[in-house]
Design an enzyme around this catalytic site. Structure first.
Site, short mmCIF file in Angstrom:
data_model
loop_
_atom_site.label_atom_id
_atom_site.label_comp_id
_atom_site.label_asym_id
_atom_site.label_seq_id
_atom_site.Cartn_x
_atom_site.Cartn_y
_atom_site.Cartn_z
N TYR A 53 2.72 -17.57 10.35
CA TYR A 53 2.14 -16.37 10.09
C TYR A 53 0.69 -16.23 10.56
CZ TYR A 53 5.72 -15.22 6.87
OH TYR A 53 7.25 -14.82 6.41
N GLY A 246 9.79 6.03 3.34
CA GLY A 246 10.09 7.26 3.84
C GLY A 246 9.14 7.81 5.02
N LYS A 247 8.10 6.83 5.17
CA LYS A 247 7.13 7.16 6.31
C LYS A 247 7.60 7.07 7.67
CE LYS A 247 5.16 2.20 6.70
NZ LYS A 247 4.08 1.37 6.48
#
Length: 348
Positions: A53, A246-247
């Site tokens: 990462y 939902g974006k």
């Protein structure tokens, strides 16, 4: 914050885990440290990282940066290291930016752990995980083409045994406390457990696999294994890389979002995934639920769940997600979620 057992280790972890894969790309150091502070104050005692990462994007220049950012927090807050469970991961075979893509082995494990300890500025790692199996995985949307016919069983089992031996040496040194898997199968996990029971090394405590309303492969063989063997799921992407918020509906791509950096969302982007999301959003709207809270609260209802790992780019996003622990889903909502899952099974 409810606590769940971390396998049979005697450790307990919060039902939500702070994911850190944005630390060092989308989230700067100051923002990352603020997220750790807020999470601990909210009752989270579990932070998950990996040597590879941050992601989005992954590059040779950024490998290890997330651990280094966490390490700076640890150095500044040395007295608080015992307040939380710290997990990180050894990259699997083929990751060119770590050890030239070498597979996980007795030779790579000490080097990888020492590197993580140095970057994390800590004397021990609570949960050390293998990021993916050397033999490959059906995760990362590879389930459509996964073909295990080329695997060599004897070589796989011999590698597992040598890795467990190397891990036991690290446990004995005090460098790690527990062992976990990631992106594993039921077959693989069963053999790790069998070898541990034969005295070859530490017992698997957890499996970190993708799990959400949009990805429920774990519900079958691995769920049964989890319940019978006390190996809890650490669910990554419980919000479906943001899809379940939902974006991204209607073709929207918010600035600074994961989709703005990775348009295919790691292979999750498809016409039918948005149809499934729309159905889940409709449930949330009708019942007056925030879709983020509904998705995370649903994960908490799963009997095999150890912790759901969620990440946030910004502090307000983290604050909002944390409110999900106050949400309890009614049986009516759960039944409707089941109906949508039947109509839209495993969209990606």
């Amino acid at each position: 914050m409810k606590m769940n057992p971390l396998g049979r280790t005697g450790l307990e972890v919060s039902e939500l885990c702070l994911g850190t894969m944005t630390f060092g790309t989308q989230t700067d150091e100051a923002g990352a440290h603020a997220q750790i502070d807020l999470s601990l104050s909210a009752g989270i005692n579990f932070v998950d990282a990996a040597e590879m990462y941050p992601v989005n994007p992954i590059s040779a220049e950024t490998v290890g940066r997330t651990e280094a950012i966490i390490g700076k927090w640890n150095a500044t807050n040395a007295a608080r290291r015992g307040d939380y469970i710290l997990a990180t991961k050894h990259s699997g075979a083929g990751f060119a930016h770590a050890r030239g893509g070498a597979p996980i082995s007795a030779q790579t494990i000490p080097e990888a752990i020492e590197g993580s300890l140095k970057r994390l500025k800590t004397d021990y790692i609570d949960l050390y995980q293998f990021h993916w199996p050397n033999r490959g995985s059906y995760m990362f949307r590879q389930n459509w083409t996964f073909d295990p016919s080329g695997q060599n069983r004897d070589e796989t089992l011999a590698n597992m045994e040598e890795c467990l031996g190397a891990l036991q040496e690290q446990v004995d040194k005090g460098n790690i406390r527990a062992f976990g898997l990631s992106n594993e199968s039921a077959w693989g996990t069963a053999h790790w457990l069998r070898l541990a029971e034969a005295g070859k090394g530490p017992r698997v405590a957890t499996i970190q696999n993708e799990y959400s309303l949009l990805c429920r492969m774990y519900d079958t063989d691995l769920a049964e294994l989890s319940m019978n063997e006390d190996v809890g799921l650490m669910a990554f992407s419980p919000l479906g890389t943001g899809l379940l918020t939902g974006k991204y509906q209607g073709g929207a791509v918010p600035e600074g979002s994961r989709k703005a950096i990775n348009p295919e969302l790691g292979g999750r982007h498809s016409d039918r995934v948005y149809d499934a999301v729309a159905a889940y959003l409709e449930i949330a709207t009708r019942h007056g639920l925030d879709p983020i809270h509904m998705a995370l609260a649903w994960c908490r209802t799963r009997p095999f769940m150890a912790s759901a790992i969620f990440g946030a780019t910004t502090l307000p996003q983290l604050e909002h997600a944390l409110k999900s622990v106050d949400v309890e889903l009614s049986q009516e909502v759960l039944d409707e979620i089941t109906m949508v899952h039947r109509a839209h099974p495993m969209p990606y």
